[in-house]
Scaffold this active site. Structure first.
Site, mmCIF file in Angstrom:
data_model
loop_
_atom_site.group_PDB
_atom_site.id
_atom_site.type_symbol
_atom_site.label_atom_id
_atom_site.label_comp_id
_atom_site.label_asym_id
_atom_site.label_seq_id
_atom_site.Cartn_x
_atom_site.Cartn_y
_atom_site.Cartn_z
ATOM 1 N N LYS A 22 0.840 -1.211 0.000
ATOM 2 C CA LYS A 22 0.000 0.000 0.000
ATOM 3 C C LYS A 22 0.866 1.249 0.000
ATOM 4 O O LYS A 22 0.628 2.184 -0.756
ATOM 5 C CB LYS A 22 -0.882 0.003 1.244
ATOM 6 C CG LYS A 22 -1.510 1.342 1.579
ATOM 7 C CD LYS A 22 -2.416 1.316 2.793
ATOM 8 C CE LYS A 22 -1.702 1.450 4.081
ATOM 9 N NZ LYS A 22 -1.384 2.816 4.501
ATOM 10 N N ASN A 23 1.905 1.251 0.848
ATOM 11 C CA ASN A 23 2.698 2.467 1.033
ATOM 12 C C ASN A 23 3.724 2.699 -0.067
ATOM 13 O O ASN A 23 4.448 3.683 -0.039
ATOM 14 C CB ASN A 23 3.356 2.466 2.415
ATOM 15 C CG ASN A 23 2.314 2.627 3.513
ATOM 16 O OD1 ASN A 23 1.148 2.935 3.241
ATOM 17 N ND2 ASN A 23 2.712 2.391 4.751
ATOM 18 N N CYS A 118 -4.681 12.218 12.938
ATOM 19 C CA CYS A 118 -5.434 10.976 12.914
ATOM 20 C C CYS A 118 -5.226 10.298 14.266
ATOM 21 O O CYS A 118 -4.619 10.860 15.167
ATOM 22 C CB CYS A 118 -4.980 10.079 11.756
ATOM 23 S SG CYS A 118 -3.362 9.403 12.034
ATOM 24 N N ARG A 123 0.501 14.491 12.960
ATOM 25 C CA ARG A 123 0.965 14.264 11.585
ATOM 26 C C ARG A 123 0.977 15.535 10.731
ATOM 27 O O ARG A 123 0.308 15.654 9.721
ATOM 28 C CB ARG A 123 0.124 13.165 10.940
ATOM 29 C CG ARG A 123 0.197 11.906 11.778
ATOM 30 C CD ARG A 123 -0.428 10.728 11.152
ATOM 31 N NE ARG A 123 0.386 10.227 10.040
ATOM 32 C CZ ARG A 123 0.001 9.167 9.324
ATOM 33 N NH1 ARG A 123 -1.144 8.608 9.583
ATOM 34 N NH2 ARG A 123 0.753 8.734 8.329
ATOM 35 N N ASP A 307 4.893 0.660 12.067
ATOM 36 C CA ASP A 307 3.659 0.040 11.561
ATOM 37 C C ASP A 307 3.495 -1.400 12.017
ATOM 38 O O ASP A 307 2.470 -2.017 11.748
ATOM 39 C CB ASP A 307 3.626 0.078 10.026
ATOM 40 C CG ASP A 307 3.441 1.481 9.518
ATOM 41 O OD1 ASP A 307 3.618 1.713 8.321
ATOM 42 O OD2 ASP A 307 3.136 2.368 10.344
ATOM 43 N N ARG A 399 -8.283 -0.712 5.219
ATOM 44 C CA ARG A 399 -7.462 0.308 4.540
ATOM 45 C C ARG A 399 -6.071 -0.243 4.232
ATOM 46 O O ARG A 399 -5.395 0.249 3.346
ATOM 47 C CB ARG A 399 -7.328 1.549 5.430
ATOM 48 C CG ARG A 399 -8.623 2.332 5.614
ATOM 49 C CD ARG A 399 -8.372 3.603 6.371
ATOM 50 N NE ARG A 399 -7.259 4.325 5.766
ATOM 51 C CZ ARG A 399 -6.471 5.169 6.438
ATOM 52 N NH1 ARG A 399 -6.675 5.379 7.722
ATOM 53 N NH2 ARG A 399 -5.473 5.790 5.829
HETATM 54 C C1 EPZ Z 1 4.253 6.925 6.209
HETATM 55 O O1 EPZ Z 1 3.482 7.953 6.795
HETATM 56 C C2 EPZ Z 1 3.351 5.713 6.142
HETATM 57 N N1 EPZ Z 1 2.194 6.005 5.285
HETATM 58 C C3 EPZ Z 1 2.895 5.339 7.549
HETATM 59 O O2 EPZ Z 1 2.117 4.148 7.435
HETATM 60 C C4 EPZ Z 1 4.121 5.046 8.411
HETATM 61 O O3 EPZ Z 1 3.706 4.772 9.734
HETATM 62 C C5 EPZ Z 1 5.055 6.264 8.394
HETATM 63 O O4 EPZ Z 1 5.392 6.606 7.028
HETATM 64 C C6 EPZ Z 1 6.344 6.004 9.156
HETATM 65 O O5 EPZ Z 1 7.013 4.903 8.606
HETATM 66 C C7 EPZ Z 1 2.341 5.976 3.949
HETATM 67 O O6 EPZ Z 1 3.415 5.718 3.430
HETATM 68 C C8 EPZ Z 1 1.114 6.252 3.129
HETATM 69 P P1 EPZ Z 1 6.330 10.314 8.326
HETATM 70 P P2 EPZ Z 1 4.058 9.475 6.821
HETATM 71 O O7 EPZ Z 1 6.203 11.561 7.543
HETATM 72 O O8 EPZ Z 1 4.801 9.744 5.577
HETATM 73 C C9 EPZ Z 1 6.463 13.614 11.709
HETATM 74 C C10 EPZ Z 1 0.352 2.706 7.853
HETATM 75 O O9 EPZ Z 1 0.008 2.162 8.908
HETATM 76 N N2 EPZ Z 1 6.363 14.586 10.591
HETATM 77 O O10 EPZ Z 1 7.560 9.470 8.161
HETATM 78 O O11 EPZ Z 1 2.931 10.377 7.179
HETATM 79 C C11 EPZ Z 1 5.165 12.857 11.893
HETATM 80 O O12 EPZ Z 1 4.274 13.600 12.698
HETATM 81 C C12 EPZ Z 1 0.755 4.154 7.877
HETATM 82 O O13 EPZ Z 1 0.428 2.127 6.732
HETATM 83 C C13 EPZ Z 1 6.473 15.949 10.871
HETATM 84 O O14 EPZ Z 1 6.639 16.358 12.021
HETATM 85 O O15 EPZ Z 1 5.061 9.376 8.045
HETATM 86 C C14 EPZ Z 1 5.615 11.582 12.555
HETATM 87 O O16 EPZ Z 1 5.739 11.790 13.947
HETATM 88 C C15 EPZ Z 1 0.540 4.787 9.229
HETATM 89 N N3 EPZ Z 1 6.375 16.828 9.839
HETATM 90 C C16 EPZ Z 1 7.002 11.340 11.951
HETATM 91 O O17 EPZ Z 1 7.407 12.591 11.376
HETATM 92 C C17 EPZ Z 1 6.191 16.424 8.546
HETATM 93 O O18 EPZ Z 1 6.134 17.288 7.644
HETATM 94 C C18 EPZ Z 1 7.022 10.281 10.852
HETATM 95 O O19 EPZ Z 1 6.093 10.665 9.874
HETATM 96 C C19 EPZ Z 1 6.085 15.038 8.287
HETATM 97 C C20 EPZ Z 1 6.178 14.137 9.323
#
Ligand code: EPZ
Length: 420
Positions: A22-23, A118, A123, A307, A399
Site C-alpha cells: 500500500k505504502n 489521525c 501528523r 507500523d 485500509r
Molecule cells: C508513512 O506515513 C506511512 N504512510 C505510515 O504508514 C508510516 O507509519 C510512516 O510513514 C512512518 O514509517 C504511507 O506511506 C502512506 P512520516 P508518513 O512523515 O509519511 C512527523 C500505515 O500504517 N512529521 O515518516 O505520514 C510525523 O508527525 C501508515 O500504513 C512531521 O513532524 O510518516 C511523525 O511523527 C501509518 N512533519 C514522523 O514525522 C512532517 O512534515 C514520521 O512521519 C512530516 C512528518
C-alpha cells in the site's frame, strides 16, 4: 460498516500470498501524474480503500484511470486540468497530500486540503512544505487549505529535520522536473521510497542515492508514463508472520523481500519465533516452543517499523517475562493497548513506552479498531483469545489489509465479517 469475528484457538497452517505494498502503491500512483505523455502500468496494486481514494483523486484531477480488475492499474495524465485535492478526498485519506509535489512540478501549482491529524498523531506536513519553499515555491495556507505555486522549481540543497517518509517522497517527486540538481539530506530510506524512485527513473527522471539518507535528483524537462512493479507489502507479510506464530502451525508467507524485514526478523527470532527462509522470497514459520520477552523500539528504516508495533505488542502478551516497547515515531500509537487489556493483556503505558507482562491468557471481547495497524493487532489477539472476539470498525483494517478475512480463513482461522 462491518466487524470481524474471530474464534480463538485454531491452529493455522498453509500458505498466505502477500499483496502489493500500500505504502508504495500510493506514492507511485501520485507520481503517475508527472507524465505528460505515455501511459503508466502499475502492478500488483492492492485492492484497498486507500487505493480507491487515490484513484478517485487522480480522476478528479483529469487523469484517465483504468484497471483490469485483478491488480493492474493504467494511468494516462496527458491533460491535467485539475490542481486541487479537495477536503472530502484528503479527509478520507491523508496520503492524498502526496499529490502535491507532482502537481507543483507538472503544473506549477497545487491546492490541497490540509490533512488533519489521525488516531496515531497530529501528523503535520511542515517538512513537505519547507521542501517546496526551498525548491522556490510560494506556499500559503488559508481556510483549511494549503496552496503552493512556482513558475519554475529550482534545485536546492535540503536538509530534513526528521527522515519523514512522506516529505522525502513529495520533495523527491517535485524535484524531478526542477531546473538543476536537488540534494535531500537526512532523507528516509524505506523500501517503498526505493520502489518510487525506480518508477520515477523509469519515467525518465534522474534520481540517485535512494535507499540512503542522501538522495540526489537532477531535474529533467519532462517525464513519460512507464511500467512499474509494486514491491510486496512488508508490513502485511510481517503481520501474517506474527499470526502464524500465534497459530502454532507451519505457515509459508510469500512473496516477501526478506532484506526489507531484517529488523523485524531479528526481533521476532530474539523472542523465540522459529522463522526460516527455505526459498527465495518466501518465509516459513514453524511451531514455536515458548516465546521470550524482548525490548524493542520503533525507528525509521532500517529500524523496527512503527507500523508493526501494535502487532508485536499483541504477540508479546504471550511471551514469558516483561517486554519494554518504545514508540519513537508517532506520539499516540498505543490506542490498541486499552483494548488488548480488556482481553486480559497486562500492559502498562508510560509516555512513549509500553511494558508488557506475559504470558497472559486472553479472553474474547468486543473491541474497537482505532487505526489499521491497531485493528490488525486486535485480530491477532483474537486468534489466541478464548472464545469469539468481535473487532468493530473493521474499515480501518480494510485500509491496509487486502482480504484479511479470506487470507486468515484459508490458513484455518474461524473468522467472518458481519455488518456492524
Ligand atoms: C508513512 O506515513 C506511512 N504512510 C505510515 O504508514 C508510516 O507509519 C510512516 O510513514 C512512518 O514509517 C504511507 O506511506 C502512506 P512520516 P508518513 O512523515 O509519511 C512527523 C500505515 O500504517 N512529521 O515518516 O505520514 C510525523 O508527525 C501508515 O500504513 C512531521 O513532524 O510518516 C511523525 O511523527 C501509518 N512533519 C514522523 O514525522 C512532517 O512534515 C514520521 O512521519 C512530516 C512528518
Amino acid at each position: 460498516m462491518t466487524s470481524i469475528l474471530i474464534q480463538g484457538g485454531q491452529q493455522l497452517q498453509g500458505h498466505v500470498t502477500i499483496s502489493g505494498a500500500k505504502n508504495a502503491a500510493l506514492p507511485i500512483l501520485a507520481a503517475s501524474v508527472l507524465a505528460a505523455v505515455g501511459e503508466s502500468r502499475l502492478t500488483p496494486v492492492p485492492w484497498l480503500n486507500d487505493v480507491m481514494v487515490m484513484l478517485d483523486l487522480l480522476q478528479s484531477l483529469g487523469a484517465q484511470v483504468e484497471t483490469d480488475g485483478v491488480g493492474t492499474v493504467f494511468v494516462r495524465a496527458h491533460d491535467l486540468p485539475g490542481w486541487e485535492a479537495p477536503y472530502e478526498l484528503v479527509n478520507r485519506m491523508r496520503a492524498s497530500v502526496l499529490i502535491m509535489g507532482p502537481l507543483l512540478a507538472r503544473l506549477g501549482r497545487a491546492r490541497i486540503s490540509l490533512p488533519g491529524g489521525c488516531a496515531i498523531g497530529s501528523r503535520p506536513i511542515d517538512l513537505h512544505l519547507r521542501g517546496f519553499v526551498a525548491l522556490g515555491a510560494e506556499v500559503k495556507s488559508n481556510h483549511g487549505y494549503v496552496e503552493a505555486s512556482a513558475k519554475q522549481l529550482r534545485g536546492a540543497h535540503i536538509y530534513l529535520d526528521y527522515p519523514s517518509v512522506g516529505a522525502t517522497e513529495n520533495i523527491m517527486m517535485a524535484a524531478t522536473l526542477a531546473q538543476g540538481t536537488t540534494v535531500l539530506e537526512n532523507a528516509a530510506a524505506e523500501p517503498e521510497i526505493v520502489n518510487l524512485a525506480h518508477f520515477l527513473n523509469n519515467m525518465g527522471a534522474r534520481v540517485s542515492g535512494f535507499g540512503t539518507d542522501r538522495i540526489e535528483i537532477q531535474g529533467v524537462e519532462h517525464l513519460a508514463g512507464a511500467a512499474q512493479t509494486i514491491i510486496p507489502d512488508r508490513i502485511e507479510a510481517a503481520t501474517y508472520l506474527i499470526a502464524a506464530v500465534l497459530g502454532q502451525g507451519r505457515v509459508t508467507v510469500s512473496p516477501v523481500d526478506c532484506s526489507s524485514l531484517q529488523a523485524v526478523l531479528a526481533k521476532l527470532r530474539q523472542a523465540g519465533c522459529n522463522i526460516v527462509s527455505e526459498q527465495e522470497n518466501t518465509l516459513t514459520v514453524l511451531p514455536t516452543s515458548a516465546l521470550k520477552a524482548i525490548d524493542a523500539q520503533t525507528m525509521p528504516y532500517p529500524g523496527f517499523p512503527t507500523d508493526l508495533q501494535p502487532q508485536l505488542l499483541a504477540l508479546l502478551t504471550q511471551a514469558n517475562g516483561a517486554s519494554l516497547i518504545t514508540e519513537t515515531v508517532f506520539e499516540n500509537r498505543f490506542q490498541h493497548v486499552p483494548e488488548l487489556c480488556r482481553m486480559g493483556a497486562q500492559i502498562r503505558i508510560s509516555g512513549h513506552q509500553a511494558l508488557v507482562r506475559g504470558p497472559s491468557p486472553l479472553t474474547s471481547a468486543t473491541v474497537a479498531a482505532s487505526d489499521l495497524r491497531a485493528g490488525a493487532a486486535l485480530v491477532l489477539a483474537g486468534l489466541v483469545a478464548n472464545g469469539q472476539t468481535t473487532v468493530t470498525n473493521a474499515f480501518h483494517i480494510d485500509r491496509g489489509y487486502e482480504q484479511i478475512v479470506e487470507k486468515l480463513r484459508a490458513l484455518g482461522a474461524i473468522i467472518e465479517r458481519i455488518p456492524d
